[in-house]
Each structure stands twice: as C-alpha cells, then as structure tokens.
Design a protein around this motif. Structure first.
Motif, PDB file in Angstrom:
ATOM      1  N   SER A  24       1.692  -8.798 -11.624  1.00 60.53           N
ATOM      2  CA  SER A  24       0.396  -8.182 -11.344  1.00 60.53           C
ATOM      3  C   SER A  24       0.544  -6.834 -10.629  1.00 60.53           C
ATOM      4  CB  SER A  24      -0.467  -9.116 -10.495  1.00 60.53           C
ATOM      5  OG  SER A  24       0.051  -9.201  -9.185  1.00 60.53           O
ATOM      6  N   SER A  25      -0.490  -6.023 -10.741  1.00 61.00           N
ATOM      7  CA  SER A  25      -0.483  -4.703 -10.095  1.00 61.00           C
ATOM      8  C   SER A  25      -0.354  -4.779  -8.576  1.00 61.00           C
ATOM      9  CB  SER A  25      -1.741  -3.922 -10.478  1.00 61.00           C
ATOM     10  OG  SER A  25      -1.717  -3.616 -11.851  1.00 61.00           O
ATOM     11  N   PRO A  26      -1.070  -5.677  -7.899  1.00 61.29           N
ATOM     12  CA  PRO A  26      -0.895  -5.756  -6.449  1.00 61.29           C
ATOM     13  C   PRO A  26       0.540  -6.104  -6.034  1.00 61.29           C
ATOM     14  CG  PRO A  26      -2.903  -6.890  -7.085  1.00 61.29           C
ATOM     15  CD  PRO A  26      -2.171  -6.541  -8.353  1.00 61.29           C
ATOM     16  N   VAL A  27       1.178  -6.962  -6.799  1.00 60.47           N
ATOM     17  CA  VAL A  27       2.562  -7.339  -6.479  1.00 60.47           C
ATOM     18  C   VAL A  27       3.495  -6.161  -6.746  1.00 60.47           C
ATOM     19  CG1 VAL A  27       4.451  -8.912  -7.020  1.00 60.47           C
ATOM     20  CG2 VAL A  27       2.124  -9.776  -6.872  1.00 60.47           C
ATOM     21  N   LYS A  28       3.231  -5.409  -7.783  1.00 59.45           N
ATOM     22  CA  LYS A  28       4.040  -4.215  -8.052  1.00 59.45           C
ATOM     23  C   LYS A  28       3.890  -3.204  -6.920  1.00 59.45           C
ATOM     24  CE  LYS A  28       4.036  -4.748 -13.056  1.00 59.45           C
ATOM     25  NZ  LYS A  28       3.590  -4.236 -14.339  1.00 59.45           N
ATOM     26  N   ARG A  29       2.674  -3.082  -6.378  1.00 59.57           N
ATOM     27  CA  ARG A  29       2.453  -2.177  -5.239  1.00 59.57           C
ATOM     28  C   ARG A  29       3.177  -2.698  -3.990  1.00 59.57           C
ATOM     29  NH1 ARG A  29      -2.739  -1.784  -7.617  1.00 59.57           N
ATOM     30  NH2 ARG A  29      -3.592  -3.364  -6.210  1.00 59.57           N
ATOM     31  N   LEU A  30       3.160  -4.004  -3.791  1.00 58.00           N
ATOM     32  CA  LEU A  30       3.882  -4.611  -2.671  1.00 58.00           C
ATOM     33  C   LEU A  30       5.373  -4.302  -2.775  1.00 58.00           C
ATOM     34  CD1 LEU A  30       4.048  -6.587  -0.217  1.00 58.00           C
ATOM     35  CD2 LEU A  30       4.317  -8.406  -1.916  1.00 58.00           C
ATOM     36  N   GLU A  36       9.865   1.571  -0.325  1.00 56.64           N
ATOM     37  CA  GLU A  36       9.685   2.795   0.460  1.00 56.64           C
ATOM     38  C   GLU A  36       9.980   2.570   1.942  1.00 56.64           C
ATOM     39  OE1 GLU A  36       5.684   3.909  -0.527  1.00 56.64           O
ATOM     40  OE2 GLU A  36       6.257   4.605  -2.531  1.00 56.64           O
ATOM     41  N   LYS A  37       9.639   1.385   2.451  1.00 57.58           N
ATOM     42  CA  LYS A  37       9.869   1.054   3.859  1.00 57.58           C
ATOM     43  C   LYS A  37      11.315   0.639   4.137  1.00 57.58           C
ATOM     44  CE  LYS A  37       5.252  -0.806   4.632  1.00 57.58           C
ATOM     45  NZ  LYS A  37       4.519  -2.062   4.895  1.00 57.58           N
ATOM     46  N   GLY A  38      12.071   0.340   3.088  1.00 64.78           N
ATOM     47  CA  GLY A  38      13.444  -0.111   3.272  1.00 64.78           C
ATOM     48  C   GLY A  38      13.546  -1.603   3.559  1.00 64.78           C
ATOM     49  N   THR A  56       8.650 -14.110   6.272  1.00 66.55           N
ATOM     50  CA  THR A  56       7.841 -13.964   7.481  1.00 66.55           C
ATOM     51  C   THR A  56       8.253 -12.738   8.289  1.00 66.55           C
ATOM     52  OG1 THR A  56       9.295 -15.455   8.688  1.00 66.55           O
ATOM     53  CG2 THR A  56       7.336 -16.424   7.655  1.00 66.55           C
ATOM     54  N   THR A  57       9.424 -12.207   8.015  1.00 66.90           N
ATOM     55  CA  THR A  57       9.919 -11.006   8.697  1.00 66.90           C
ATOM     56  C   THR A  57       9.359  -9.729   8.077  1.00 66.90           C
ATOM     57  OG1 THR A  57      11.843 -10.915   7.240  1.00 66.90           O
ATOM     58  CG2 THR A  57      12.087 -12.136   9.314  1.00 66.90           C
ATOM     59  N   GLY A  58       8.643  -9.864   6.953  1.00 65.83           N
ATOM     60  CA  GLY A  58       8.094  -8.699   6.261  1.00 65.83           C
ATOM     61  C   GLY A  58       8.978  -8.194   5.143  1.00 65.83           C
ATOM     62  N   GLN A  59      10.156  -8.742   5.017  1.00 62.61           N
ATOM     63  CA  GLN A  59      11.046  -8.327   3.942  1.00 62.61           C
ATOM     64  C   GLN A  59      10.603  -8.964   2.619  1.00 62.61           C
ATOM     65  OE1 GLN A  59      14.447  -9.769   6.154  1.00 62.61           O
ATOM     66  NE2 GLN A  59      15.351  -7.708   6.025  1.00 62.61           N
ATOM     67  N   VAL A  60      10.917  -8.277   1.528  1.00 64.05           N
ATOM     68  CA  VAL A  60      10.606  -8.761   0.186  1.00 64.05           C
ATOM     69  C   VAL A  60      11.922  -8.914  -0.559  1.00 64.05           C
ATOM     70  CG1 VAL A  60       9.417  -8.231  -1.979  1.00 64.05           C
ATOM     71  CG2 VAL A  60       8.354  -7.623   0.197  1.00 64.05           C
ATOM     72  N   VAL A  61      12.132 -10.100  -1.149  1.00 69.71           N
ATOM     73  CA  VAL A  61      13.373 -10.397  -1.860  1.00 69.71           C
ATOM     74  C   VAL A  61      13.068 -10.560  -3.342  1.00 69.71           C
ATOM     75  CG1 VAL A  61      15.330 -11.987  -2.058  1.00 69.71           C
ATOM     76  CG2 VAL A  61      14.265 -11.596   0.179  1.00 69.71           C
ATOM     77  N   LEU A  62      13.779  -9.817  -4.185  1.00 72.82           N
ATOM     78  CA  LEU A  62      13.659  -9.946  -5.629  1.00 72.82           C
ATOM     79  C   LEU A  62      14.663 -10.979  -6.116  1.00 72.82           C
ATOM     80  CD1 LEU A  62      13.653  -6.160  -6.651  1.00 72.82           C
ATOM     81  CD2 LEU A  62      11.702  -7.595  -6.027  1.00 72.82           C
ATOM     82  N   THR A  63      14.213 -11.896  -6.971  1.00 68.03           N
ATOM     83  CA  THR A  63      15.125 -12.887  -7.541  1.00 68.03           C
ATOM     84  C   THR A  63      14.951 -12.948  -9.053  1.00 68.03           C
ATOM     85  OG1 THR A  63      13.738 -14.857  -7.560  1.00 68.03           O
ATOM     86  CG2 THR A  63      14.765 -14.282  -5.472  1.00 68.03           C
ATOM     87  N   SER A  64      15.966 -13.453  -9.709  1.00 68.19           N
ATOM     88  CA  SER A  64      15.896 -13.609 -11.167  1.00 68.19           C
ATOM     89  C   SER A  64      15.477 -15.021 -11.558  1.00 68.19           C
ATOM     90  CB  SER A  64      17.241 -13.253 -11.806  1.00 68.19           C
ATOM     91  OG  SER A  64      18.248 -14.094 -11.303  1.00 68.19           O
TER      92      SER A  64
END
Length: 82
Positions: A24-30, A36-38, A56-64
């Motif tokens: 979804s577009s919101p997830v792509k923006r996230l 951008e934030k690192g 919960t730390t604010g990090q985003v993890v991409l998985t396959s």
C-alpha cells in the motif's frame, strides 16, 4: 526470544509491534521515511520484500517472508517457550 526473518537474519520478537505487507501507499511512505531517517534495516538479502516489521524502537525491518510466515514463527516461539 529471537525470530528468524529469513536468510539467517533474526529480530527480537518482543520488539515487533506490527507486521505488514509492503504494497500500500502508506506503507511505501513509511518505508521511504525510515530510509531517510536511517532507521530502515534490510533483512531481505536482496530478495523481494514481502513484509515489513515495525519495531517498538521505531526501526523498520524489510523481510522476504510473507507476513503470515513471520507470525507463524513468532507463534511457534511462544508455544515452545511455555
């Protein structure tokens, strides 16, 4: 407990707040915002991203892995822990 999110990459399952599909577009923006934030961590090892884990730390993890596969692994850990 740590859960394998693919390709011998592990995440602390107690820190996972959300497991979402990346379409979804919101997830792509996230994802873009995290990059951008690192705070974006890529655990897909070059494979197609099939889910995002928001920690919960604010990090985003991409998985396959598909979101349901990650959820199942977390559930299996919980069952084995008791």
């Amino acid at each position: 407990m740590f859960v394998m999110v693919g390709h011998e990459n592990y995440v602390n399952s107690e820190l996972i707040a959300v497991i979402i599909k990346p379409d979804s577009s919101p997830v792509k923006r996230l994802r873009q915002s995290a990059e951008e934030k690192g705070t974006l961590l890529n655990a897909s090892s070059g494979h197609k991203t099939r889910s995002l884990l928001v920690l919960t730390t604010g990090q985003v993890v991409l998985t396959s892995l598909q979101p349901i596969a990650v959820k199942k692994r977390i559930d299996d850990l919980s069952r084995n822990r008791t």
